[in-house]
Design a protein around this motif. Structure first.
Motif, short mmCIF file in Angstrom:
data_model
loop_
_atom_site.label_atom_id
_atom_site.label_comp_id
_atom_site.label_asym_id
_atom_site.label_seq_id
_atom_site.Cartn_x
_atom_site.Cartn_y
_atom_site.Cartn_z
N SER A 25 45.33 34.91 39.22
CA SER A 25 44.28 35.85 39.59
C SER A 25 44.96 37.15 40.03
O SER A 25 46.15 37.17 40.39
CB SER A 25 43.44 35.31 40.74
N LEU A 26 44.22 38.24 39.98
CA LEU A 26 44.77 39.52 40.42
C LEU A 26 45.21 39.44 41.88
O LEU A 26 46.27 39.93 42.26
CB LEU A 26 43.74 40.63 40.22
N GLY A 27 44.41 38.79 42.71
CA GLY A 27 44.75 38.64 44.13
C GLY A 27 46.03 37.86 44.34
O GLY A 27 46.88 38.25 45.16
N ASP A 28 46.21 36.76 43.59
CA ASP A 28 47.44 35.98 43.72
C ASP A 28 48.66 36.79 43.28
O ASP A 28 49.72 36.70 43.89
CB ASP A 28 47.35 34.70 42.90
N LEU A 29 48.51 37.58 42.22
CA LEU A 29 49.61 38.42 41.77
C LEU A 29 50.01 39.43 42.83
O LEU A 29 51.18 39.55 43.18
CB LEU A 29 49.24 39.14 40.47
N VAL A 30 49.03 40.16 43.35
CA VAL A 30 49.31 41.18 44.37
C VAL A 30 49.91 40.54 45.62
O VAL A 30 50.88 41.04 46.19
CB VAL A 30 48.05 42.00 44.71
N GLU A 31 49.36 39.42 46.02
CA GLU A 31 49.88 38.70 47.19
C GLU A 31 51.35 38.32 46.99
O GLU A 31 52.18 38.50 47.88
CB GLU A 31 49.04 37.45 47.40
N GLY A 32 51.68 37.81 45.81
CA GLY A 32 53.06 37.44 45.51
C GLY A 32 54.00 38.64 45.53
O GLY A 32 55.11 38.57 46.06
N GLU A 85 43.79 31.52 55.02
CA GLU A 85 42.43 32.07 55.04
C GLU A 85 42.49 33.45 54.41
O GLU A 85 43.23 34.31 54.87
CB GLU A 85 41.92 32.18 56.48
N ARG A 86 41.75 33.63 53.34
CA ARG A 86 41.74 34.92 52.64
C ARG A 86 40.48 35.68 53.00
O ARG A 86 39.47 35.12 53.37
CB ARG A 86 41.83 34.69 51.14
N THR A 87 40.55 37.01 52.84
CA THR A 87 39.41 37.87 53.10
C THR A 87 39.23 38.82 51.93
O THR A 87 40.20 39.21 51.28
CB THR A 87 39.59 38.64 54.42
N GLN A 88 38.00 39.17 51.65
CA GLN A 88 37.69 40.14 50.59
C GLN A 88 38.00 41.53 51.11
O GLN A 88 37.75 41.84 52.27
CB GLN A 88 36.22 40.03 50.22
N THR A 89 38.56 42.38 50.26
CA THR A 89 38.91 43.73 50.67
C THR A 89 38.52 44.73 49.59
O THR A 89 38.49 44.39 48.41
CB THR A 89 40.42 43.84 50.99
N GLY A 90 38.26 45.93 49.99
CA GLY A 90 38.01 47.01 49.04
C GLY A 90 39.28 47.83 48.94
O GLY A 90 39.61 48.58 49.85
N LEU A 91 39.99 47.69 47.86
CA LEU A 91 41.28 48.34 47.67
C LEU A 91 41.15 49.42 46.62
O LEU A 91 40.69 49.16 45.51
CB LEU A 91 42.30 47.29 47.23
#
Length: 80
Positions: free
Chosen positions: A31-38, A5-11
């Motif tokens: 995606s940018l999110g997948d990259l950062v998560e990895g 479960e992912r959530t939107q964040t203001g980073l």
């Protein structure tokens, strides 16, 4: 595959760092999110997220976008 479960964040992030991350995500077709998560999951396990070919691409992107920050600068940045 693992269901999450992912959530939107203001980073907030330094702008040239973000440009390099976006360029790298595009290069890796992520995606940018997948990259950062990895990156984070690798860091949590003390593992390097990238091998020599991707590190070379990161160096190219850093030069293009003027990113001069290094790990030594972490936790020492301030905003005007």
């Amino acid at each position: 595959m693992v269901t999450v479960e992912r959530t939107q964040t203001g980073l907030r992030i330094e702008r040239n760092t973000l440009k390099v991350l976006k360029g790298l995500a595009e290069y890796l077709d992520l995606s940018l999110g997948d990259l950062v998560e990895g990156i984070v999951l690798h860091a949590f396990e003390g593992k390097a997220p990238f091998g020599p070919p991707v590190l070379a691409k990161i160096d190219q992107l850093k030069a293009v976008y003027g990113l001069t920050l290094t790990a030594a600068d972490a936790h020492k940045l301030k905003e005007p």
